[in-house]
Design a protein around this motif. Structure first.
Motif, mmCIF file in Angstrom:
data_model
loop_
_atom_site.group_PDB
_atom_site.id
_atom_site.type_symbol
_atom_site.label_atom_id
_atom_site.label_comp_id
_atom_site.label_asym_id
_atom_site.label_seq_id
_atom_site.Cartn_x
_atom_site.Cartn_y
_atom_site.Cartn_z
ATOM 1 N N THR A 113 2.204 10.573 4.337
ATOM 2 C CA THR A 113 2.649 11.677 5.180
ATOM 3 C C THR A 113 4.170 11.793 5.047
ATOM 4 O OG1 THR A 113 3.011 10.221 7.063
ATOM 5 C CG2 THR A 113 0.816 11.241 6.875
ATOM 6 N N GLU A 114 4.732 12.756 5.719
ATOM 7 C CA GLU A 114 6.190 12.881 5.757
ATOM 8 C C GLU A 114 6.818 11.608 6.343
ATOM 9 O OE1 GLU A 114 9.448 15.694 7.988
ATOM 10 O OE2 GLU A 114 7.603 16.657 7.260
ATOM 11 N N LEU A 115 6.175 11.059 7.380
ATOM 12 C CA LEU A 115 6.653 9.813 7.981
ATOM 13 C C LEU A 115 6.609 8.672 6.961
ATOM 14 C CD1 LEU A 115 7.546 8.313 10.607
ATOM 15 C CD2 LEU A 115 5.106 7.822 10.967
ATOM 16 N N GLY A 116 5.531 8.591 6.199
ATOM 17 C CA GLY A 116 5.406 7.557 5.177
ATOM 18 C C GLY A 116 6.488 7.665 4.120
ATOM 19 N N HIS A 117 6.749 8.888 3.666
ATOM 20 C CA HIS A 117 7.827 9.099 2.690
ATOM 21 C C HIS A 117 9.179 8.727 3.280
ATOM 22 C CE1 HIS A 117 5.819 10.841 -0.793
ATOM 23 N NE2 HIS A 117 5.065 11.541 0.034
ATOM 24 N N SER A 118 9.407 9.104 4.537
ATOM 25 C CA SER A 118 10.707 8.806 5.155
ATOM 26 C C SER A 118 10.896 7.307 5.333
ATOM 27 C CB SER A 118 10.859 9.536 6.498
ATOM 28 O OG SER A 118 10.025 8.958 7.488
ATOM 29 N N PHE A 119 9.808 6.576 5.581
ATOM 30 C CA PHE A 119 9.891 5.121 5.700
ATOM 31 C C PHE A 119 10.272 4.484 4.365
ATOM 32 C CE2 PHE A 119 7.720 1.087 4.907
ATOM 33 C CZ PHE A 119 8.407 0.280 5.796
ATOM 34 N N LEU A 120 9.742 5.019 3.274
ATOM 35 C CA LEU A 120 9.994 4.407 1.975
ATOM 36 C C LEU A 120 11.441 4.559 1.502
ATOM 37 C CD1 LEU A 120 6.710 5.039 0.012
ATOM 38 C CD2 LEU A 120 7.578 2.907 0.963
ATOM 39 N N GLU A 121 12.168 5.516 2.055
ATOM 40 C CA GLU A 121 13.582 5.654 1.669
ATOM 41 C C GLU A 121 14.370 4.388 2.007
ATOM 42 O OE1 GLU A 121 15.224 9.335 3.138
ATOM 43 O OE2 GLU A 121 13.471 10.439 2.435
ATOM 44 N N PRO A 122 14.419 3.954 3.269
ATOM 45 C CA PRO A 122 15.139 2.702 3.553
ATOM 46 C C PRO A 122 14.412 1.482 2.989
ATOM 47 C CG PRO A 122 14.137 3.536 5.562
ATOM 48 C CD PRO A 122 13.957 4.593 4.508
ATOM 49 N N MET A 123 13.082 1.556 2.899
ATOM 50 C CA MET A 123 12.325 0.425 2.376
ATOM 51 C C MET A 123 12.669 0.172 0.912
ATOM 52 S SD MET A 123 10.328 -1.696 3.554
ATOM 53 C CE MET A 123 10.030 -3.163 2.683
ATOM 54 N N GLN A 124 12.932 1.212 0.157
ATOM 55 C CA GLN A 124 13.270 1.054 -1.252
ATOM 56 C C GLN A 124 14.543 0.232 -1.410
ATOM 57 O OE1 GLN A 124 11.061 2.116 -3.661
ATOM 58 N NE2 GLN A 124 12.303 0.729 -4.860
ATOM 59 N N VAL A 148 0.842 -1.194 0.000
ATOM 60 C CA VAL A 148 0.000 0.000 0.000
ATOM 61 C C VAL A 148 0.880 1.249 0.000
ATOM 62 C CG1 VAL A 148 -1.660 1.360 1.353
ATOM 63 C CG2 VAL A 148 -2.004 -1.104 1.055
ATOM 64 N N LEU A 149 1.893 1.278 0.842
ATOM 65 C CA LEU A 149 2.775 2.441 0.902
ATOM 66 C C LEU A 149 3.495 2.657 -0.427
ATOM 67 C CD1 LEU A 149 4.214 1.947 4.489
ATOM 68 C CD2 LEU A 149 2.569 3.678 3.758
ATOM 69 N N LEU A 150 3.991 1.590 -1.023
ATOM 70 C CA LEU A 150 4.664 1.718 -2.319
ATOM 71 C C LEU A 150 3.703 2.194 -3.403
ATOM 72 C CD1 LEU A 150 6.925 -1.469 -2.251
ATOM 73 C CD2 LEU A 150 7.701 0.912 -2.195
ATOM 74 N N THR A 151 2.462 1.750 -3.345
ATOM 75 C CA THR A 151 1.468 2.175 -4.329
ATOM 76 C C THR A 151 1.126 3.648 -4.168
ATOM 77 O OG1 THR A 151 0.569 -0.073 -4.350
ATOM 78 C CG2 THR A 151 -0.826 1.647 -5.270
ATOM 79 N N LEU A 152 1.214 4.158 -2.950
ATOM 80 C CA LEU A 152 0.957 5.579 -2.699
ATOM 81 C C LEU A 152 2.175 6.462 -2.957
ATOM 82 C CD1 LEU A 152 -1.216 5.385 0.527
ATOM 83 C CD2 LEU A 152 -1.939 6.234 -1.717
ATOM 84 N N GLN A 153 3.324 5.866 -3.179
ATOM 85 C CA GLN A 153 4.551 6.657 -3.346
ATOM 86 C C GLN A 153 4.451 7.698 -4.460
ATOM 87 O OE1 GLN A 153 8.113 4.375 -4.122
ATOM 88 N NE2 GLN A 153 9.380 5.943 -3.186
ATOM 89 N N PRO A 154 3.885 7.372 -5.618
ATOM 90 C CA PRO A 154 3.819 8.394 -6.672
ATOM 91 C C PRO A 154 2.885 9.553 -6.355
ATOM 92 C CG PRO A 154 3.478 6.194 -7.593
ATOM 93 C CD PRO A 154 3.441 6.066 -6.100
ATOM 94 N N GLY A 155 1.911 9.333 -5.475
ATOM 95 C CA GLY A 155 1.006 10.425 -5.130
ATOM 96 C C GLY A 155 -0.347 9.937 -4.651
ATOM 97 N N THR A 156 -1.244 10.867 -4.471
ATOM 98 C CA THR A 156 -2.574 10.641 -3.922
ATOM 99 C C THR A 156 -3.361 9.632 -4.752
ATOM 100 O OG1 THR A 156 -2.566 12.913 -3.132
ATOM 101 C CG2 THR A 156 -4.703 11.817 -3.239
ATOM 102 N N LYS A 157 -4.072 8.750 -4.045
ATOM 103 C CA LYS A 157 -4.909 7.759 -4.715
ATOM 104 C C LYS A 157 -6.211 7.594 -3.947
ATOM 105 C CE LYS A 157 -1.452 5.181 -7.139
ATOM 106 N NZ LYS A 157 -1.069 6.246 -7.981
ATOM 107 N N ARG A 158 -7.228 7.172 -4.681
ATOM 108 C CA ARG A 158 -8.511 6.834 -4.076
ATOM 109 C C ARG A 158 -8.533 5.332 -3.810
ATOM 110 N NH1 ARG A 158 -13.100 10.056 -7.273
ATOM 111 N NH2 ARG A 158 -14.307 9.309 -5.504
ATOM 112 N N PHE A 159 -9.519 4.906 -3.014
ATOM 113 C CA PHE A 159 -9.614 3.516 -2.583
ATOM 114 C C PHE A 159 -9.625 2.556 -3.779
ATOM 115 C CE2 PHE A 159 -11.736 -0.319 -1.150
ATOM 116 C CZ PHE A 159 -11.205 -0.524 0.112
ATOM 117 N N ASN A 160 -10.481 2.812 -4.758
ATOM 118 C CA ASN A 160 -10.587 1.899 -5.898
ATOM 119 C C ASN A 160 -9.322 1.883 -6.755
ATOM 120 O OD1 ASN A 160 -13.094 0.836 -5.270
ATOM 121 N ND2 ASN A 160 -14.193 2.456 -6.344
#
Length: 124
Positions: free
Chosen positions: A88-99, A32-44
């Motif tokens: 959020t900023e936290l979500g983006h910061s998590f994806l740095e090491p996650m990548q 889910v976090l990786l899917t949101l990385q490019p930007g805002t998304k709706r549920f569907n």
């Protein structure tokens, strides 16, 4: 949250590593976090892009990620209601090491699959 509530909450989760990894280490949170990385998304949109997640599981995962501060949920007062999710900023910061882990997994996936096959063949 009062000082006492904060201390109790901290005591309930004495190991910060386990506390965080238990939540983001589930089957769906990282996807889910990786899917949101490019930007805002709706549920569907999330449902379509992730593919094999149920509506109930996506809803539960989004609630947990919002609760932990990794994503925001914005509801627009329209008919029908429009709801958008974003990192959020936290979500983006998590994806740095996650990548780095995602890249490592992609690089070594064939080796791991081969090792599993060798192990299975050895014990069958």
């Amino acid at each position: 949250m009062t000082q006492l509530q904060s201390e109790v909450a901290e005591f309930d989760n004495p190991c910060p590593i386990r506390d965080v990894l238990d939540r983001i280490g589930d089957q769906w949170s990282v996807l889910v976090l990786l899917t949101l990385q490019p930007g805002t998304k709706r549920f569907n949109e999330l449902m379509r892009e992730i593919g094999d997640i149920s509506k109930q599981m996506l809803s539960r995962t989004l609630k947990h990620l919002e609760q932990d501060g990794f994503i925001t949920r914005t509801v627009y007062p329209e008919v029908p209601p429009r709801v958008e999710y974003d990192l959020t900023e936290l979500g983006h910061s998590f994806l740095e090491p996650m990548q780095a882990l995602v890249t490592w997994a992609d690089t070594h996936h064939r080796t791991i699959v081969a090792a599993r096959e060798r192990y299975r063949d050895r014990w069958e």
